[in-house]
Design an enzyme around this catalytic site. Structure first.
Site, short mmCIF file in Angstrom:
data_model
loop_
_atom_site.label_atom_id
_atom_site.label_comp_id
_atom_site.label_asym_id
_atom_site.label_seq_id
_atom_site.Cartn_x
_atom_site.Cartn_y
_atom_site.Cartn_z
N HIS A 1 -2.70 51.76 48.61
CA HIS A 1 -2.87 50.93 49.80
C HIS A 1 -3.76 49.72 49.53
O HIS A 1 -4.86 49.60 50.05
CB HIS A 1 -3.45 51.79 50.93
CG HIS A 1 -3.62 51.09 52.23
ND1 HIS A 1 -2.83 50.05 52.65
CD2 HIS A 1 -4.54 51.29 53.24
CE1 HIS A 1 -3.22 49.64 53.84
NE2 HIS A 1 -4.26 50.37 54.22
N LYS B 1 -0.70 56.88 51.16
CA LYS B 1 -1.50 57.96 50.59
C LYS B 1 -1.32 58.08 49.08
O LYS B 1 -2.30 58.22 48.34
CB LYS B 1 -1.13 59.30 51.26
CG LYS B 1 -1.73 60.54 50.60
CD LYS B 1 -3.25 60.51 50.64
CE LYS B 1 -3.86 61.53 49.70
NZ LYS B 1 -3.85 61.08 48.28
N CYS C 1 -5.10 45.53 57.79
CA CYS C 1 -4.14 46.24 56.93
C CYS C 1 -2.70 45.87 57.22
O CYS C 1 -1.79 46.26 56.47
CB CYS C 1 -4.31 47.75 57.09
SG CYS C 1 -6.01 48.29 57.25
#
Length: 386
Positions: A332, A328, A85
């Site tokens: 993402h 959130k 990520c």
């Protein structure tokens, strides 16, 4: 080493983008960034693209060549960067180093992920954890972060409501972000009572599966005013590695890579947390947002929940966190996140963030994490070099 400036940024809409392919998304982001920078394609000397797992999500590898070809940028060198990520944050760092070193003068750093084309993204995302000790034993990232949350609540008395409030603030900010996946407000009760994912984390504690791309254009700082009246300068770029598996950590409630990278960044930029006007942090789950508040040094260990509860992280608070809506609510798409964070900070420092603008923002920070902390990239940007 040369100082580096950002002269152009872009971000696509984040969400379930069924009508846009992987190559469409990165091309859209790249073209918009080049237009924002007011440069020509022929000016670009290199490109670094953050991407975690296109092979698993869309059955496509060799994406660096694909992207260069599809964007009409051949034969410039294009490099894929992977760090789970944190792929976008590391692609940004590679681009910064390419310009700073003098190797290239005009560089694009970008990020892209197309995650919704698979039936279940969970197995692909789980490859960022320790396969032997975590994923193959049934652990997923929600369950890993749930263990961290449980431990934090046990050690420091962090409440379920404090965790939920982090999501609430993100959605409040995302309401004013036209690129956000979820631009609407939620309540603490709605977070707590949403579908259980891994106790204590519910659906609204978790970042979504997203498609999207983002890009930035960088040049030597000495040349920046040739392109724009509002260049944003890179004050610091830092990276740290950490233990990939939770069971090897001394403390489940601290992400050491975040602490190390952020302290390096503060030292490089010559600033402290009191100088940071806003931060885009890696809140893949609400607990990671809370940990970021503590590990970046905005609150003492164990008091992040109190800071969130008191409103210190809101846009008009002591240290605004995620004015974009964060992972959130903005979304993402794994490889794009670190670049999108940088784009948001650039807009904020330019004063172009609209209704989510942090007043008087002069210095901003991004914090991008791979997995549960195996990698962390921290960048600091300013309207001025000093």
């Amino acid at each position: 080493m040369r100082d580096v400036a950002i002269i152009g940024v872009s971000q696509t809409k984040f969400g379930e983008l069924w009508d846009s392919s992987f190559r469409d998304l990165i091309a859209e982001a790249g073209v918009k960034a080049v237009m924002d920078a007011e440069v020509e394609g022929d000016d670009i000397e290199a490109m670094y693209v953050g991407n975690m797992s296109s092979g698993l999500f869309v059955d496509q590898e060799h994406i660096a060549a694909l992207i260069s070809d599809h964007m009409g940028l051949n034969p410039i060198p294009t490099t894929r960067v992977e760090a789970a990520c944190a792929s976008g944050g590391l692609a940004l760092r590679q681009g910064i180093m390419a310009v700073a070193s003098g190797f290239h003068d005009v560089v694009i750093s970008a990020g892209v992920e197309k995650m919704t084309d698979v039936v279940d993204a969970t197995p692909a995302i789980a490859t960022a954890s320790d396969q032997e000790w975590e994923a193959q034993q049934g652990a997923t990232f929600p369950s890993l972060y749930a263990m961290i949350a449980k431990r934090h609540m046990y050690e420091y008395g962090t409440t379920r409501e404090q965790l939920a409030q982090f999501s609430v603030v993100n959605h409040k900010n995302a309401k004013n972000n036209p690129n956000a996946q979820f631009p609407f407000e939620i309540s603490v009760d709605k977070v707590i009572n949403s579908t259980m994912v891994a106790d204590p984390l519910t659906l609204l504690d978790c970042s979504p599966v997203s498609d999207g791309a983002a890009a930035v254009v960088m040049v030597p700082a000495e040349d920046a005013k040739k392109y724009t009246d509002t260049p944003i300068y890179v004050r610091a770029s830092a990276q740290a590695s950490g233990t990939i598996a939770l069971h090897n950590r001394k403390d489940l409630t601290t992400i050491d890579s975040t602490k190390v990278a952020s302290r390096k960044a503060y030292e490089m930029a010559g600033v402290t947390t009191k100088d940071i006007d806003l931060a885009e942090v890696h809140d893949c789950f609400s607990i990671n947002g809370l940990l970021a508040v503590e590990d970046l040094g905005f609150a003492e260990k164990g008091k992040g929940g109190i800071a969130i509860e008191e409103g210190q992280t809101e846009i008009d608070g002591d240290f605004p966190i995620n004015p974009s809506g964060g992972l959130k609510a903005r979304g993402h798409p794994l490889g794009a996140t670190g670049i999108a964070q940088a784009a948001e900070v650039v807009w904020q420092l330019r004063g172009d963030a609209g209704k989510r603008q942090v007043d008087g923002a002069e210095i901003g920070m991004t914090h991008n994490v791979g997995g549960t902390g195996g990698t962390a990239a921290v960048h600091i940007f300013g309207r001025d070099l000093e």
